[in-house]
Design a protein around this motif. Sequence first.
Motif, PDB file in Angstrom:
ATOM      1  N   TRP A  33      13.347  -2.301 -20.981  1.00 57.92           N
ATOM      2  CA  TRP A  33      12.411  -1.559 -20.133  1.00 57.92           C
ATOM      3  C   TRP A  33      13.173  -0.477 -19.387  1.00 57.92           C
ATOM      4  N   ARG A  34      12.646   0.752 -19.391  1.00 61.61           N
ATOM      5  CA  ARG A  34      13.355   1.893 -18.830  1.00 61.61           C
ATOM      6  C   ARG A  34      12.502   2.583 -17.769  1.00 61.61           C
ATOM      7  N   ILE A  35      13.140   3.003 -16.715  1.00 55.84           N
ATOM      8  CA  ILE A  35      12.450   3.737 -15.653  1.00 55.84           C
ATOM      9  C   ILE A  35      11.878   5.036 -16.222  1.00 55.84           C
ATOM     10  N   GLN A  36      10.610   5.305 -15.954  1.00 59.66           N
ATOM     11  CA  GLN A  36       9.975   6.521 -16.433  1.00 59.66           C
ATOM     12  C   GLN A  36      10.182   7.648 -15.433  1.00 59.66           C
ATOM     13  N   ARG A  37      10.417   8.845 -15.939  1.00 61.97           N
ATOM     14  CA  ARG A  37      10.659   9.993 -15.054  1.00 61.97           C
ATOM     15  C   ARG A  37       9.449  10.278 -14.175  1.00 61.97           C
ATOM     16  N   THR A  38       8.259  10.166 -14.749  1.00 60.30           N
ATOM     17  CA  THR A  38       7.058  10.490 -13.977  1.00 60.30           C
ATOM     18  C   THR A  38       6.756   9.450 -12.904  1.00 60.30           C
ATOM     19  N   MET A  39       7.285   8.235 -13.079  1.00 62.72           N
ATOM     20  CA  MET A  39       7.036   7.153 -12.115  1.00 62.72           C
ATOM     21  C   MET A  39       8.343   6.695 -11.470  1.00 62.72           C
ATOM     22  N   PHE A  40       9.320   7.595 -11.421  1.00 63.28           N
ATOM     23  CA  PHE A  40      10.667   7.227 -10.982  1.00 63.28           C
ATOM     24  C   PHE A  40      10.668   6.562  -9.609  1.00 63.28           C
ATOM     25  N   GLU A  41      10.152   7.240  -8.584  1.00 62.69           N
ATOM     26  CA  GLU A  41      10.207   6.711  -7.222  1.00 62.69           C
ATOM     27  C   GLU A  41       9.355   5.457  -7.057  1.00 62.69           C
ATOM     28  N   VAL A  42       8.201   5.426  -7.706  1.00 64.60           N
ATOM     29  CA  VAL A  42       7.304   4.275  -7.571  1.00 64.60           C
ATOM     30  C   VAL A  42       7.933   3.030  -8.177  1.00 64.60           C
ATOM     31  N   GLN A  43       8.467   3.163  -9.395  1.00 64.03           N
ATOM     32  CA  GLN A  43       9.063   2.004 -10.045  1.00 64.03           C
ATOM     33  C   GLN A  43      10.319   1.529  -9.316  1.00 64.03           C
ATOM     34  N   TRP A  44      11.111   2.481  -8.838  1.00 60.93           N
ATOM     35  CA  TRP A  44      12.285   2.101  -8.050  1.00 60.93           C
ATOM     36  C   TRP A  44      11.871   1.436  -6.742  1.00 60.93           C
ATOM     37  N   TYR A  45      10.758   1.847  -6.175  1.00 55.97           N
ATOM     38  CA  TYR A  45      10.297   1.243  -4.923  1.00 55.97           C
ATOM     39  C   TYR A  45      10.080  -0.252  -5.098  1.00 55.97           C
ATOM     40  N   TRP A  46       9.413  -0.626  -6.166  1.00 53.60           N
ATOM     41  CA  TRP A  46       9.132  -2.052  -6.366  1.00 53.60           C
ATOM     42  C   TRP A  46      10.422  -2.839  -6.606  1.00 53.60           C
ATOM     43  N   ILE A  47      11.343  -2.249  -7.347  1.00 48.12           N
ATOM     44  CA  ILE A  47      12.620  -2.926  -7.594  1.00 48.12           C
ATOM     45  C   ILE A  47      13.391  -3.112  -6.290  1.00 48.12           C
ATOM     46  N   LEU A  48      13.512  -2.033  -5.530  1.00 47.32           N
ATOM     47  CA  LEU A  48      14.278  -2.093  -4.286  1.00 47.32           C
ATOM     48  C   LEU A  48      13.598  -2.967  -3.247  1.00 47.32           C
ATOM     49  N   ALA A 101       0.808  -1.224   0.000  1.00 47.36           N
ATOM     50  CA  ALA A 101       0.000   0.000   0.000  1.00 47.36           C
ATOM     51  C   ALA A 101       0.840   1.272   0.000  1.00 47.36           C
ATOM     52  N   LEU A 102       2.100   1.189   0.411  1.00 44.53           N
ATOM     53  CA  LEU A 102       2.919   2.389   0.566  1.00 44.53           C
ATOM     54  C   LEU A 102       2.956   3.294  -0.662  1.00 44.53           C
ATOM     55  N   PRO A 103       3.194   2.767  -1.868  1.00 40.08           N
ATOM     56  CA  PRO A 103       3.278   3.675  -3.025  1.00 40.08           C
ATOM     57  C   PRO A 103       1.987   4.430  -3.306  1.00 40.08           C
ATOM     58  N   TYR A 104       0.873   3.933  -2.783  1.00 41.48           N
ATOM     59  CA  TYR A 104      -0.416   4.559  -3.069  1.00 41.48           C
ATOM     60  C   TYR A 104      -0.836   5.547  -1.988  1.00 41.48           C
ATOM     61  N   VAL A 105      -0.132   5.557  -0.850  1.00 41.26           N
ATOM     62  CA  VAL A 105      -0.513   6.460   0.241  1.00 41.26           C
ATOM     63  C   VAL A 105       0.558   7.512   0.543  1.00 41.26           C
ATOM     64  N   LEU A 106       1.780   7.305   0.050  1.00 38.96           N
ATOM     65  CA  LEU A 106       2.863   8.255   0.309  1.00 38.96           C
ATOM     66  C   LEU A 106       3.084   9.145  -0.903  1.00 38.96           C
ATOM     67  N   ASN A 107       3.512  10.371  -0.651  1.00 42.41           N
ATOM     68  CA  ASN A 107       3.869  11.254  -1.761  1.00 42.41           C
ATOM     69  C   ASN A 107       5.293  10.951  -2.225  1.00 42.41           C
ATOM     70  N   ILE A 108       5.741  11.638  -3.250  1.00 42.06           N
ATOM     71  CA  ILE A 108       7.045  11.347  -3.851  1.00 42.06           C
ATOM     72  C   ILE A 108       8.183  11.551  -2.849  1.00 42.06           C
ATOM     73  N   TYR A 109       8.078  12.590  -2.037  1.00 43.91           N
ATOM     74  CA  TYR A 109       9.136  12.886  -1.063  1.00 43.91           C
ATOM     75  C   TYR A 109       9.338  11.729  -0.094  1.00 43.91           C
ATOM     76  N   TRP A 110       8.257  11.277   0.521  1.00 44.73           N
ATOM     77  CA  TRP A 110       8.375  10.204   1.506  1.00 44.73           C
ATOM     78  C   TRP A 110       8.685   8.867   0.860  1.00 44.73           C
ATOM     79  N   LEU A 111       8.234   8.668  -0.363  1.00 41.59           N
ATOM     80  CA  LEU A 111       8.554   7.418  -1.053  1.00 41.59           C
ATOM     81  C   LEU A 111      10.049   7.372  -1.373  1.00 41.59           C
ATOM     82  N   GLY A 112      10.629   8.534  -1.679  1.00 40.69           N
ATOM     83  CA  GLY A 112      12.078   8.580  -1.884  1.00 40.69           C
ATOM     84  C   GLY A 112      12.841   8.216  -0.621  1.00 40.69           C
ATOM     85  N   ILE A 113      12.338   8.638   0.531  1.00 42.26           N
ATOM     86  CA  ILE A 113      12.971   8.277   1.802  1.00 42.26           C
ATOM     87  C   ILE A 113      12.848   6.772   2.042  1.00 42.26           C
ATOM     88  N   VAL A 114      11.691   6.206   1.717  1.00 38.29           N
ATOM     89  CA  VAL A 114      11.506   4.758   1.865  1.00 38.29           C
ATOM     90  C   VAL A 114      12.488   4.010   0.970  1.00 38.29           C
TER      91      VAL A 114
END
Length: 354
Positions: free
Chosen positions: A169-184, A39-52
């Motif tokens: 497949w390339r990381i999209q700028r608009t979905m940068f933090e979200v896509q990296w979240y799933w990878i990490l 649920a985290l990517p859907y409830v956190l904003n970009i700033y906090w998702l980057g911290i995660v």
Amino acid sequence: MSTVTATGIHHRSYRGELALRHTRAEYARLAIVVVLLVALPYVLNIYWLGIVNTILIAVIGAVGLNILVGFTGQISLGQGGFLAVGAFTSAILHERAGLPVPVSVFAAVLTTATIGAFFGLPALRLKGLYLAIATLASQEIIVFAVKRWSWLTEGQGFLDVSRLEIFGWRIQRTMFEVQWYWILLVIAAIAVVAARNLFRTGLGRSFMAVRDQDIAAAAMGVDVTRTKVTAFAVSSGFVGLAGALTAHYTETVTWERFTLDVSVLYLAMIIVGGLGSIAGAVYGAAFMILLPVLISELSEAVEPAFPFLSTQLPAIRNAMFGLVILLFLIFEPRGLARVWQRMKDYVRFWPFRY
């Protein structure tokens, strides 16, 4: 037993004994954690998702350091240097040699493990403070080489890393933090499970035997020399993975990200989280990454009433950093993992005190 108030866990088969979880309560807690992580990517904003995302990378490095310090008893202050080896190796192999990212990351893990084993050789003769100084030397040697070896950065002082691309497949700028979240998240979960299972093997048990008493371990047939060097290699491999992921996530590699302060930070993570605990490494990484962020948020909230806090924020962060470590060493040396265990025991045994 499988109830919440189980007074003991009695195994009826080897398969049951080897299971990572034994009670329904443990499976319920795991399910809750999985739901929260999804649920985290859907409830956190970009700033906090980057911290995660930063926490997830730190978890991998902290688990690696805990393998060495917490489970093998070999102190290390060279974490920042080994992170640098992983970051620069993966970045150079990908950008200059043209290797795919998975291959360059894997090569970075192997390279860091090899260098870690080399710098772990002093552990064969040194212990305690002397070993800490030896690993501190490895930190300074690696950072010195990174700063002075102009070939690494082609004289720029830093390396630019292209946007992550895997098999087209390339990381999209608009979905940068979200896509990296799933990878990490996937990589961090694999690293945690691998480390957890490591200590169910003969190699992992030999690590703990050397930590408890190396002379007794040798008397039982454990090759202490090989075990210590292997511990440094395995630990450094995890750290190299964290460094490589840092390079591709931040898209910039510079020696300033891997100073002695970083080594001390990672050591604080496992002290606060709990030495000799994989879960403790996760708790400690999250706590120590969140601590300065929360201090900054609190400072901004009270700044109208206390305007001097904005100018004193760096000093406050350093003071809180040291105070947290000191308080844990005095009041709970076994860290957050032990605090969590006490909370579970209290609920499990309530209303009794035993």
